[in-house]
Scaffold this active site. Structure first.
Site, PDB file in Angstrom:
ATOM      1  N   LYS A 207      -4.305  -7.141 -35.884  1.00  0.00           N
ATOM      2  CA  LYS A 207      -3.662  -7.800 -37.069  1.00  0.00           C
ATOM      3  C   LYS A 207      -2.998  -6.915 -37.921  1.00  0.00           C
ATOM      4  CE  LYS A 207      -7.390 -11.618 -37.426  1.00  0.00           C
ATOM      5  NZ  LYS A 207      -6.811 -12.875 -36.957  1.00  0.00           N
ATOM      6  N   ARG A 281     -12.366 -18.721 -29.771  1.00  0.00           N
ATOM      7  CA  ARG A 281     -12.766 -19.708 -28.749  1.00  0.00           C
ATOM      8  C   ARG A 281     -13.453 -19.096 -27.532  1.00  0.00           C
ATOM      9  NH1 ARG A 281      -6.316 -20.495 -28.183  1.00  0.00           N
ATOM     10  NH2 ARG A 281      -6.698 -20.148 -30.121  1.00  0.00           N
TER      11      ARG A 281
END
Length: 427
Positions: A207, A281
């Site tokens: 990020k 996920r």
């Protein structure tokens, strides 16, 4: 501590000298909040934020009109991560005071836990804090198991192990069983599954700073479902509920997972990793497999899962996904009763097929051809829910945390969602 500033409520408008939009006024007796009947709880919360902004750190909620919901609205706006605040609460009946005290204990725990620096809150600490909170309200009605590190790999929790292995702090799975029946064979009514990424660098799909600086809060889903179970217990939950927290750091190291890796799950699904920043996920999948094995009536997972949900809803609503219209309607009804903001976003069968891989059954991220990122993330999770068309709710927790203050909230965690899930569990 200075003398308390008295805060009173009025249904009359402020003196015209304060302006036609004035929601509060100040006099020698203290501060008066002027309710208009349109959004009284929101007005109280916004006024409390302004009062805190004035540097007033000791208040007394005084006079007529205060109830548990109005007291709570004030506290939601008044509380902030820095500094100490003291509130002298008005007289409430026993039931309302107990409700307020439980909110203060549990939802403040959620906010404070999400706000904690990642250095202080690793996967093991998050799991233990969850155990401590629920044990405090449930006593001997709780049992739990903590599995960590290489034990996860040996037991087949490959998503959680893969994501967490790059950190010196071992990944952890908490499996907690709240069973008020005393019967070990009692059916499980509901399973709660929470994403507990205690810091998310993005891994090798790293990020930028502007997107990483709030990633201590990436365990917000785990804190929310923990708080929801604890709060439901204080409201008299008498059914068996299991909690699964999937806790890990997502960091870069020589042992971290890489793009192109393939994860094989216990249900036989193979997933190609094409974005290490879509790690939530991957860990939730393990928890959902365990939840499905319990054959509950209801599975609820909560996760700060996608930026796409925030793009759609900002930080004002939690995003709700489900194939089960009736259950989704029940949750939205619970949200309305608790005055918490949820909004249902699309989830259809075709979203389940929008994660193609050339090397596995699934890719862990959608391609540019399928830009509905929040819906495809929910579609991914559905592959790990045995009966995904009934009894499953996915909450993408876009309202969990605010990077900057707004008129109703300080910067940091909000605690939103706890009461809604608890309401649904006890309905």
């Amino acid at each position: 501590m200075t003398e308390a500033m008295k805060i009173t409520l009025s249904t009359q408008p402020a003196d015209a000298r304060w302006g036609e939009k004035a929601t509060y006024s100040i006099n020698n007796d203290g501060i008066t909040l002027h309710l208009n009947g349109a959004d009284d709880l929101g007005l109280i919360q916004r006024a409390a934020r302004k009062i805190d902004g004035l540097g007033i750190k000791h208040v007394q909620l005084s006079g007529e009109g205060w109830d548990a919901d109005r007291c709570w609205a004030f506290w939601q706006g008044y509380k902030a991560p820095k500094g100490t605040r003291k509130v002298e609460w008005p007289d409430l009946d026993d039931a309302q005071r107990q409700e307020l005290d439980n909110r203060l204990m549990i939802i403040d725990w959620v906010r404070d836990t999400i706000n904690a620096p990642a250095e202080e809150l690793g996967p093991s600490q998050l799991a233990q804090r969850a155990v401590d909170l629920i044990s405090n309200v449930a006593g001997d009605r709780v049992t739990y198991r903590i599995t960590k590190g290489e034990d996860l790999r040996e037991q087949g929790y490959m998503g959680l192990h893969t994501v967490g292995r790059g950190s010196e702090r071992s990944p952890v799975l908490l499996a907690l069983d709240y069973n008020p029946t005393g019967d070990k064979e009692a059916p499980v009514y509901a399973c709660l599954v929470g994403k507990g990424i205690t810091f998310d660098s993005g891994g090798y799909s790293i990020k930028q700073t502007a997107f990483m600086d709030s990633m201590k809060s990436d365990m917000g889903g785990a804190a929310t479902v923990t708080g929801a179970l604890a709060f439901a217990i204080t409201r008299g939950l008498n059914k068996r509920v299991k909690l699964f927290l999937c806790c890990a750091d997502n960091l870069i190291s020589g042992n971290a997972f890489k793009l192109g890796d393939i994860i094989t799950y216990r249900n036989g699904k193979k997933v190609e990793v094409m974005n290490t920043d879509a790690e939530g996920r991957l860990v939730l999948a393990d928890g959902l497999i365990d939840a499905s094995a319990q054959k509950p009536e209801m599975i609820i997972d909560a996760a700060t899962l996608t930026g796409a949900a925030k793009t759609a809803l900002g930080n004002d609503y939690h995003a709700l996904f489900s194939f089960d219209d009736a259950l989704a309607g029940r949750l939205l009804a619970s949200a309305s009763q608790e005055n918490e903001p949820f909004w249902r976003l699309p989830l259809a069968e075709f979203h389940r097929s929008q994660l193609p891989s050339n090397f596995a059954e699934l890719n862990n991220t959608g391609s540019a051809a399928y830009p509905a990122g929040a819906s495809t993330a929910a579609g991914f999770l559905s592959h790990f829910v045995e009966n995904y068309q009934q009894g499953w709710l996915h909450i993408d927790c876009s309202a969990t945390y605010r990077k900057a203050p707004v008129e109703q909230w300080s910067a940091g965690a909000t605690g939103l969602g706890v009461r809604t899930i608890a309401n649904l569990l006890t309905a």
